[in-house]
Design a protein around this motif. Structure first.
Motif: not given
Length: 347
Positions: A152, A156, A163, A167
């Motif tokens: 992740l 980002k 992402y 997330r």
């Protein structure tokens, strides 16, 4: 009297079914030839995984008219085809600002290329099962030293639109890998349903355009065809009545055939049902004689005269509206009228 209306309904339904199948067949050929389904899928994946292209444009056009221009003829969003199996170790994501524009798409295709079909040029994958997509992401995450958290973080840094989605799924799964995989699968399945709705909207416009072309090409006047069916039914009834009515009915048929021998006259008429008679008004018609090979006829002048006659336009409109319902609708109507049962229900 009821049988007359049943014959009329069957004739109209069968004609609309055949023309609808023709429209569907042309559409399917168009879709397969230009790989529209595959382009829809990979345009969505590029938008979701890597974002817009270098010019800041979305890979998947938002408007249907843009889809007609972009996906079939302009940019091809599909990755290059590979006939090799997926590598044992997935590739790694680029770090920071060194990302490639299609890094995630390449990594995803690397993990799913085993389901690709033999082809030349670009991939033909038009459907990725949600379970396979979730496993591919888990494999990419496992390649990172910090697992899902590191995966992740890389997304980002790359600025990947994926992402935010992952997330949220990761937090909802309370950082549990099994629940995260199931959550990714559920999310991707929902996204595919949304993409299917966009594709269906695109197909509706294609069918609408093809429906106009087929209607005008065959100059299929639905109202005139219904009248022709009734006349055809009445003629067949009069022929049947000859057997029990004696020579007087035979004389009526002889007079109806303009003084010629009624036998070949009746045979020729019965061999050309109403559907065949209507299709003879197409731009190009086919004639199958009793002996010899079939022949094609160019009916340009007759076709144009029929097309520009305002009295036929209401019938053209009726046929066009009927084609918009689709072949599945008319097949269902035909089953209801004839009593044909679906095998799925029987089983």
């Amino acid at each position: 009297m009821l049988s007359v209306y049943v014959d009329l309904a069957l004739g109209l339904v069968v004609s609309f079914l055949l023309l609808s199948l023709l429209v569907s067949g042309i559409n399917e050929a168009f879709v397969r030839l230009l790989a529209i389904r595959s382009k829809f899928l990979w345009a969505y994946l590029r938008d979701t995984l890597d974002g817009a292209d270098a010019q800041g444009r979305s890979w998947l056009p938002a408007k249907v008219r843009d889809v007609f221009a972009a996906l079939p003829f302009a940019r091809d969003p599909r990755p290059v085809h590979s006939d090799q199996p997926s590598p044992a170790e997935p590739g790694t994501l680029p770090i920071g600002e060194t990302k490639a524009q299609d890094a995630m798409v390449k990594l995803l295709y690397e993990r799913v290329q085993e389901i690709d079909h033999p082809t030349k040029g670009r991939t033909s994958i038009a459907n990725i099962p949600p379970g396979r997509f979730a496993v591919a992401l888990m494999e990419m995450a496992a390649a990172e030293p910090e697992g899902v958290e590191g995966f992740l973080a890389k997304l980002k840094e790359m600025g990947s639109p994926l992402y935010g989605h992952l997330r949220g799924v990761w937090e909802t799964a309370q950082r549990d890998l099994d629940r995260f995989r199931a959550g990714v699968e559920t999310w991707f399945d929902g996204e595919m349903q949304r993409l299917s709705m966009l594709y269906k909207r695109y197909v509706k416009w294609v069918v609408a355009v093809l429906g106009i072309l087929v209607t005008l090409l065959f100059t299929m006047d639905g109202l005139e065809y219904g009248k022709t069916l009734l006349r055809d039914n009445a003629f067949r009834a009069s022929v049947t009545a000859v057997a029990g009515a004696g020579t007087e009915a035979y004389d009526e048929l002889k007079a109806r055939c303009a003084g010629s021998d009624p036998v070949p006259c009746i045979t020729e008429t019965l061999s050309e049902p109403a559907m065949v008679q209507m299709l003879q008004h197409a731009l190009v018609s086919i004639e199958i004689p009793a002996e010899g090979d079939p022949t094609l006829h160019w009916n340009g002048a007759t076709w144009w005269d029929r097309l520009t006659t305002p009295s036929h336009w209401p019938g053209f409109l009726l046929t066009y509206v009927a084609l918009l319902f689709g072949a599945s609708f008319w097949w269902d109507v035909l089953r209801r009228i004839t009593g044909i049962r679906s095998r799925r229900k029987d089983q």
